[in-house]
Design a protein around this motif. Structure first.
Motif, short mmCIF file in Angstrom:
data_model
loop_
_atom_site.label_atom_id
_atom_site.label_comp_id
_atom_site.label_asym_id
_atom_site.label_seq_id
_atom_site.Cartn_x
_atom_site.Cartn_y
_atom_site.Cartn_z
N GLU A 98 9.38 -1.25 20.05
CA GLU A 98 10.84 -1.37 19.91
C GLU A 98 11.18 -1.93 18.54
O GLU A 98 12.14 -1.49 17.88
N ALA A 99 10.42 -2.92 18.08
CA ALA A 99 10.66 -3.50 16.76
C ALA A 99 10.45 -2.46 15.66
O ALA A 99 11.17 -2.43 14.67
N VAL A 100 9.45 -1.58 15.83
CA VAL A 100 9.22 -0.50 14.88
C VAL A 100 10.46 0.38 14.78
O VAL A 100 10.95 0.69 13.69
N ARG A 101 10.99 0.79 15.93
CA ARG A 101 12.16 1.68 15.95
C ARG A 101 13.38 0.99 15.33
O ARG A 101 14.10 1.60 14.53
N HIS A 102 13.60 -0.27 15.67
CA HIS A 102 14.77 -0.98 15.18
C HIS A 102 14.68 -1.29 13.68
O HIS A 102 15.69 -1.58 13.05
N SER A 103 13.46 -1.23 13.13
CA SER A 103 13.26 -1.54 11.71
C SER A 103 13.15 -0.30 10.83
O SER A 103 12.81 -0.40 9.65
N GLY A 104 13.41 0.88 11.41
CA GLY A 104 13.41 2.11 10.62
C GLY A 104 12.16 2.94 10.72
O GLY A 104 12.05 3.98 10.07
N GLY A 105 11.20 2.51 11.53
CA GLY A 105 9.98 3.29 11.73
C GLY A 105 10.12 4.25 12.88
O GLY A 105 11.18 4.37 13.51
N THR A 106 9.04 4.95 13.19
CA THR A 106 9.02 5.95 14.25
C THR A 106 7.81 5.73 15.14
O THR A 106 6.73 5.42 14.64
N VAL A 107 8.00 5.86 16.44
CA VAL A 107 6.89 5.81 17.39
C VAL A 107 6.60 7.22 17.83
O VAL A 107 7.43 7.86 18.48
N GLY A 108 5.42 7.73 17.48
CA GLY A 108 5.08 9.12 17.77
C GLY A 108 4.34 9.32 19.06
O GLY A 108 4.46 10.37 19.70
N SER A 163 9.55 -1.77 -0.62
CA SER A 163 10.32 -0.93 0.30
C SER A 163 9.76 -0.95 1.72
O SER A 163 10.48 -0.67 2.67
N VAL A 164 8.47 -1.29 1.87
CA VAL A 164 7.87 -1.29 3.22
C VAL A 164 7.35 -2.67 3.63
O VAL A 164 7.14 -2.90 4.82
N ALA A 165 7.16 -3.58 2.69
CA ALA A 165 6.65 -4.91 3.04
C ALA A 165 7.60 -5.60 4.01
O ALA A 165 7.16 -6.27 4.96
N LYS A 166 8.91 -5.43 3.82
CA LYS A 166 9.89 -6.04 4.72
C LYS A 166 9.74 -5.49 6.13
O LYS A 166 9.84 -6.23 7.12
N PHE A 167 9.47 -4.18 6.24
CA PHE A 167 9.26 -3.56 7.55
C PHE A 167 8.10 -4.22 8.28
O PHE A 167 8.23 -4.64 9.45
N TYR A 168 6.94 -4.32 7.63
CA TYR A 168 5.76 -4.87 8.30
C TYR A 168 5.93 -6.36 8.60
O TYR A 168 5.47 -6.86 9.64
N LYS A 169 6.63 -7.07 7.73
CA LYS A 169 6.89 -8.49 7.97
C LYS A 169 7.79 -8.66 9.19
O LYS A 169 7.55 -9.52 10.04
N THR A 170 8.82 -7.81 9.31
CA THR A 170 9.74 -7.89 10.44
C THR A 170 9.03 -7.56 11.75
O THR A 170 9.23 -8.24 12.77
N VAL A 171 8.20 -6.51 11.74
CA VAL A 171 7.56 -6.05 12.97
C VAL A 171 6.42 -6.97 13.40
O VAL A 171 6.28 -7.28 14.59
N PHE A 172 5.61 -7.44 12.45
CA PHE A 172 4.40 -8.18 12.81
C PHE A 172 4.41 -9.65 12.41
O PHE A 172 3.48 -10.38 12.74
N GLY A 173 5.44 -10.09 11.68
CA GLY A 173 5.53 -11.49 11.31
C GLY A 173 4.59 -11.93 10.20
O GLY A 173 4.23 -13.11 10.10
N TYR A 174 4.17 -10.99 9.36
CA TYR A 174 3.24 -11.33 8.28
C TYR A 174 3.85 -12.33 7.30
O TYR A 174 5.05 -12.33 7.04
#
Length: 267
Positions: A98-108, A163-174
């Motif tokens: 769900e965090a992936v989807r809400h952060s602009g990613g896609t679950v395939g 452009s993508v570091a924010k995505f991974y930080k949001t999803v996984f808390g890095y």
């Protein structure tokens, strides 16, 4: 790979359970299972045993009897790029998806159960790089690291790290550590103070036929010999062996075109 990689450490045993966000497994989906097992078995000394079959024919690679990686069979009518995919640990794959989807990613794919082994999903970040999410049950992930034939590092190769570091930080808390260099666009991702993966922005140097992608580095005892062996087995050298601050490195492909790196002296 950056200088931060050096403090990641080496061990013959993986932790009992991986903290969320930690790469815990790598998997490859291919068309020719037998030929692929022959290639990696000869290159890394892997043996194989059957794994969960929910997604079709799937085997786990073993080194000294301990699990290292997975290889699965692609459906014959599915024409996807053949590539190594890292799986990032999660305590709840459904919430992470769900965090992936809400952060602009896609679950395939998924989330779905892999028998008693655990629960998984396959996703892509906003730039299109594919990665897996793994919620461990019976299968905790790789059972051995730090020796030849095991994954040493996972690195996202993309156009721009910010452009993508924010995505991974949001999803996984890095926690993030940007490289201190005007000539290098690199962010090291940390979990509980340890470097676990990297994001390398390469701008227009990104291959047009590849797009953003995750790269797995496998440790070897002799990079030059391993590159030659890979070619003898039907693979190709993409980037010739060369010295780096982290060891001697080369990038190769297997006979189906899956790209991966080999590193001697990973620290």
């Amino acid at each position: 790979m950056t200088e931060a990689r050096e403090s990641a450490g080496r061990s013959s045993e993986a932790p009992a359970r991986h903290a969320p966000g930690t790469p815990c497994w790598v998997s490859l989906m291919v068309h020719g299972m037998t030929a692929t097992q022959d290639f990696y078995g000869e290159l890394f000394g892997w043996e194989f045993e059957l794994g969960p079959q929910q997604l079709g024919w799937y085997v786990r690679a073993l080194l000294d009897g301990r699990e290292v990686a997975g290889i699965g069979q692609l459906p014959p009518d599915l024409h996807l790029p053949v590539a190594w995919t890292p799986y990032l640990a999660s305590d709840d794959v459904d919430l992470t998806a769900e965090a992936v989807r809400h952060s602009g990613g896609t679950v395939g794919v998924g989330p779905l159960d892999a028998a008693e082994a655990g629960r998984l999903a396959i996703a892509s970040d906003p730039m299109g790089a594919v990665f897996g999410i793994w919620q461990a049950a019976a299968h905790l992930g790789a059972g051995i690291t730090g020796v030849p034939g095991t994954p040493a590092w996972n690195e996202l190769v993309t156009r721009d790290s910010s452009s993508v570091a924010k995505f991974y930080k949001t999803v996984f808390g890095y926690e993030e550590e940007p490289a201190v260099s005007a000539n290098l666009d690199y962010v090291t991702l940390h979990v509980e103070g340890r470097p676990v993966a990297g994001i390398h922005g390469v701008g227009n140097s990104l291959p047009r036929d590849r797009g953003p992608h995750w790269m797995t580095y496998f440790e070897v005892s002799d990079t030059d010999a391993a590159a030659t062996h890979a070619v003898d087995l039907g693979g190709h050298v993409v980037e010739p062996p060369h010295d780096s601050a982290h060891g001697r490195v080369t990038t190769v492909t297997d006979p189906e075109g899956a790209m991966f790196s080999l590193i001697q002296g990973a620290r």
